[in-house]
Design an enzyme around this catalytic site. Structure first.
Site, PDB file in Angstrom:
ATOM      1  N   ARG A 325       0.809  -1.228   0.000  1.00  0.00           N
ATOM      2  CA  ARG A 325       0.000   0.000   0.000  1.00  0.00           C
ATOM      3  C   ARG A 325       0.839   1.274   0.000  1.00  0.00           C
ATOM      4  O   ARG A 325       0.382   2.292  -0.517  1.00  0.00           O
ATOM      5  CB  ARG A 325      -0.955   0.002   1.204  1.00  0.00           C
ATOM      6  CG  ARG A 325      -0.362   0.505   2.508  1.00  0.00           C
ATOM      7  CD  ARG A 325      -1.329   0.375   3.654  1.00  0.00           C
ATOM      8  NE  ARG A 325      -1.649  -1.018   3.884  1.00  0.00           N
ATOM      9  CZ  ARG A 325      -2.828  -1.471   4.261  1.00  0.00           C
ATOM     10  NH1 ARG A 325      -3.811  -0.630   4.473  1.00  0.00           N
ATOM     11  NH2 ARG A 325      -3.019  -2.750   4.452  1.00  0.00           N
ATOM     12  N   ARG A 372     -13.218  -1.479   1.708  1.00  0.00           N
ATOM     13  CA  ARG A 372     -12.452  -1.360   2.960  1.00  0.00           C
ATOM     14  C   ARG A 372     -13.235  -0.726   4.112  1.00  0.00           C
ATOM     15  O   ARG A 372     -13.101  -1.174   5.246  1.00  0.00           O
ATOM     16  CB  ARG A 372     -11.119  -0.647   2.725  1.00  0.00           C
ATOM     17  CG  ARG A 372     -10.164  -1.495   1.847  1.00  0.00           C
ATOM     18  CD  ARG A 372      -8.751  -0.930   1.790  1.00  0.00           C
ATOM     19  NE  ARG A 372      -8.057  -1.046   3.048  1.00  0.00           N
ATOM     20  CZ  ARG A 372      -7.866  -0.062   3.905  1.00  0.00           C
ATOM     21  NH1 ARG A 372      -8.292   1.154   3.642  1.00  0.00           N
ATOM     22  NH2 ARG A 372      -7.225  -0.273   5.030  1.00  0.00           N
ATOM     23  N   CYS A 403     -27.344  -1.616  -1.903  1.00  0.00           N
ATOM     24  CA  CYS A 403     -28.462  -1.904  -1.012  1.00  0.00           C
ATOM     25  C   CYS A 403     -27.962  -2.373   0.347  1.00  0.00           C
ATOM     26  O   CYS A 403     -28.255  -3.501   0.773  1.00  0.00           O
ATOM     27  CB  CYS A 403     -29.354  -2.962  -1.631  1.00  0.00           C
ATOM     28  SG  CYS A 403     -29.956  -2.456  -3.224  1.00  0.00           S
ATOM     29  N   TYR A 433      -5.773  -1.947  -2.503  1.00  0.00           N
ATOM     30  CA  TYR A 433      -6.869  -2.759  -1.955  1.00  0.00           C
ATOM     31  C   TYR A 433      -8.260  -2.234  -2.321  1.00  0.00           C
ATOM     32  O   TYR A 433      -9.204  -2.422  -1.559  1.00  0.00           O
ATOM     33  CB  TYR A 433      -6.715  -2.909  -0.428  1.00  0.00           C
ATOM     34  CG  TYR A 433      -5.371  -3.498  -0.051  1.00  0.00           C
ATOM     35  CD1 TYR A 433      -5.069  -4.825  -0.370  1.00  0.00           C
ATOM     36  CD2 TYR A 433      -4.380  -2.726   0.554  1.00  0.00           C
ATOM     37  CE1 TYR A 433      -3.837  -5.365  -0.071  1.00  0.00           C
ATOM     38  CE2 TYR A 433      -3.138  -3.255   0.852  1.00  0.00           C
ATOM     39  CZ  TYR A 433      -2.866  -4.575   0.535  1.00  0.00           C
ATOM     40  OH  TYR A 433      -1.641  -5.099   0.826  1.00  0.00           O
TER      41      TYR A 433
HETATM   42  C1  LIG Z   1      -0.264  -7.957   2.497  1.00  0.00           C
HETATM   43  C2  LIG Z   1       1.153  -8.316   2.642  1.00  0.00           C
HETATM   44  C3  LIG Z   1       2.137  -7.369   2.384  1.00  0.00           C
HETATM   45  C4  LIG Z   1       1.844  -5.932   2.039  1.00  0.00           C
HETATM   46  O1  LIG Z   1       1.140  -5.246   3.026  1.00  0.00           O
HETATM   47  P1  LIG Z   1       0.940  -3.661   2.841  1.00  0.00           P
HETATM   48  O2  LIG Z   1       0.164  -3.264   4.053  1.00  0.00           O
HETATM   49  O3  LIG Z   1       0.172  -3.464   1.593  1.00  0.00           O
HETATM   50  O4  LIG Z   1       2.296  -3.068   2.763  1.00  0.00           O
HETATM   51  C5  LIG Z   1       3.454  -7.779   2.455  1.00  0.00           C
HETATM   52  N1  LIG Z   1       3.779  -9.056   2.770  1.00  0.00           N
HETATM   53  C6  LIG Z   1       2.850  -9.994   3.028  1.00  0.00           C
HETATM   54  C7  LIG Z   1       3.271 -11.360   3.356  1.00  0.00           C
HETATM   55  C8  LIG Z   1       1.504  -9.664   2.974  1.00  0.00           C
HETATM   56  O5  LIG Z   1       0.588 -10.592   3.247  1.00  0.00           O
END
Ligand SMILES: *Cc1c(COP(=O)(O)O)cnc(C)c1O
Length: 474
Positions: A325, A372, A403, A433
């Site tokens: 992210r 989210r 809805c 996401y």
């Molecule tokens: C989801 C995930 C990430 C990334 O998480 P962010 O919050 O998007 O940075 C990195 N490594 C693993 C193993 C994950 O499951």
């Protein structure tokens, strides 16, 4: 008008509703003197007219700059320590064929968490040697595809997966490159971490021996991988959470992992070449979030690792990290068009006699393009993007068209009182996401994705049509 007693304490009453807080909006997002917001100099009205709304707008230049920021910041901090850092982009946060190409061009590696994500990466021509495959329940098909295409690391999540992978590697006549995901007991979220056992979750191999057992699942796994002729032990992995702002959780996890690595070395003579510390670097969804620059977190983490290594007799393994992210999130924003509005009067939570107003503004998307808020109670922010208004700010809830009464886009925001039908609203920090979690709930058509680079916009994912809704009907 003044501050609303219904507003959460973190939300400040704006002196200027046209202000775009640079911590939330992509670098290319600005407001012109005309009052209209542009993204990479492209006016939002033009984006809406050309591509329709809702629209996910990805500022490609911003995405690339953030990707480079992680590579440069971490490599500078770890330059004299552990021989540098490999950055794996967590593709689950935002993945299309074009996005995968940007990641490759910026020199990052990539994490995938399913056969589908792997297929998109390979379709983009991503070097399989720079891909890591994650997942707590990978299918034989997914593992076989990873082995056949030469994926660089398979992050094994359980003891049972080891034997399944070994058998598949043996029949494919290859040796599988294995990282092992451990549960460090460190769980971090936002500003704090807990270092008591966070054992009770589905991911990873426990570092604590089960009652009556001498060795933890983690230790058993390393021994099993190290001695198997069709498995190649690369190293260890930990991922401690998401939306993390401070380095202390990462440092605590690194400390536990390095001590475990040292014990493997002294007790079993096993060398661990790589250590992955996962992702989860926080971003600003609202004005209350204050993320640190990647280079600051990198410096703190390097300092912590240096201190741990001083008490141990091992060489530092090669470090890798997995931001998702923090690269894709702030680069994206969603453009919606306002339809209906209303004001409701609710009891004043401070006990005053007079009811207080909350304005509802409904837009043309919602939980199908951004689940989210429904899934995690996530907060977002918004701005009136097609014009400026001198009207008083009022507490507003931006909702979708589904809805479900929980179909909220932005739970609490102050918006000009005259925000109305046909106005365009921009919600920042939706790069991560949202597209990847989008659905067809209520048979809504999933939005297009547009990339903006060098001052022009281009479609990278087209909007769905009714034909897409019928495509899988038999
Ligand atoms: C989801 C995930 C990430 C990334 O998480 P962010 O919050 O998007 O940075 C990195 N490594 C693993 C193993 C994950 O499951």
């Amino acid at each position: 008008m003044t501050e609303s007693p219904l507003a959460p304490s973190w939300l400040s009453y704006p002196s200027d509703t046209s202000y775009l807080n640079p911590v939330m909006y992509s670098n290319g997002t600005t407001r012109q003197v005309s009052g209209e917001v542009t993204i990479g100099t492209v006016p939002v009205s033009e984006l809406a007219a050309t591509y329709g709304t809702p629209l996910l707008v990805v500022d490609e230049d911003d995405f690339r700059a953030r990707a480079r920021g992680f590579v440069e910041g971490f490599n500078r901090a770890f330059d004299s320590l552990c021989g540098g850092v490999d950055v794996y982009y967590a593709s689950k946060s935002l993945l299309t064929v074009q996005v995968a190409r940007w990641v490759a061009e910026e020199g990052l590696n990539m994490d995938v968490a399913s056969g589908g994500e792997l297929a998109i990466a390979l379709r983009a021509g991503f070097d399989p040697a720079k891909i890591g495959l994650h997942g707590n329940n990978k299918s034989d098909q997914e593992l076989t595809r990873a082995l056949q295409t030469g994926v660089g690391r398979i992050v094994v999540d359980s003891l049972s997966e080891i034997y399944r992978l070994a058998a598949l590697a043996e029949s494919a006549g290859v040796s599988a490159p294995v990282m092992l995901r451990l549960t460090t007991g460190v769980h971090a979220s936002t500003h704090s971490y807990i270092a008591t056992a966070h054992e009770d979750q589905k991911f990873g191999l426990s570092m604590i021996p089960a009652p009556g057992e001498e060795r933890s699942a983690a230790e058993q796994a390393v021994l099993a991988v190290a001695e198997h002729p069709h498995l190649r032990y690369l190293g260890l992995h930990s991922h401690i959470g998401s939306q993390i702002f401070e380095a202390d959780g990462f440092t605590a996890a690194a400390d536990r992992m390095l001590n475990f690595i040292a014990a493997l070395q002294t007790q079993h003579g096993i060398t661990t070449a790589e250590l992955d510390l996962g992702g989860g670097y926080g971003i600003a969804y609202t004005e209350a979030d204050r993320p640190r620059a990647p280079e600051d977190i990198a410096d703190s983490l390097a300092e912590g690792i240096r201190a741990t290594l001083q008490s141990l007799t091992i060489d530092c393994p090669r470090i890798s990290i997995e931001p998702g992210r923090a690269i894709s999130g702030p680069a994206g924003s969603t453009l919606y068009r306002v339809g209906t509005t209303k004001t409701v009067w609710v009891d004043d939570p401070t006990g005053a006699d007079q009811p207080v107003p909350r304005r509802y503004v409904a837009v043309d998307g919602g939980m199908s393009d951004n689940p989210r808020p429904v899934l995690y109670d996530a907060d977002y922010s918004a701005t009136l993007a097609s014009r400026v208004s001198q009207a008083d700010p009022v507490l507003t809830r931006i909702v979708g068209k589904h809805c479900e009464s929980g179909d909220i886009v932005v739970r609490d925001t102050y918006q000009p009182e005259d925000l109305d039908d046909q106005d365009l609203v921009l919600v920042p920090a939706t790069g991560a996401y949202c597209h990847v979690m989008s659905s067809n709930y209520n048979a809504l058509l999933r939005p297009a994705v547009v990339a903006i680079s060098g001052g022009s916009a281009r479609l990278i994912i087209r909007r769905e049509t009714d034909q897409d809704l019928f495509a899988r009907e038999v």
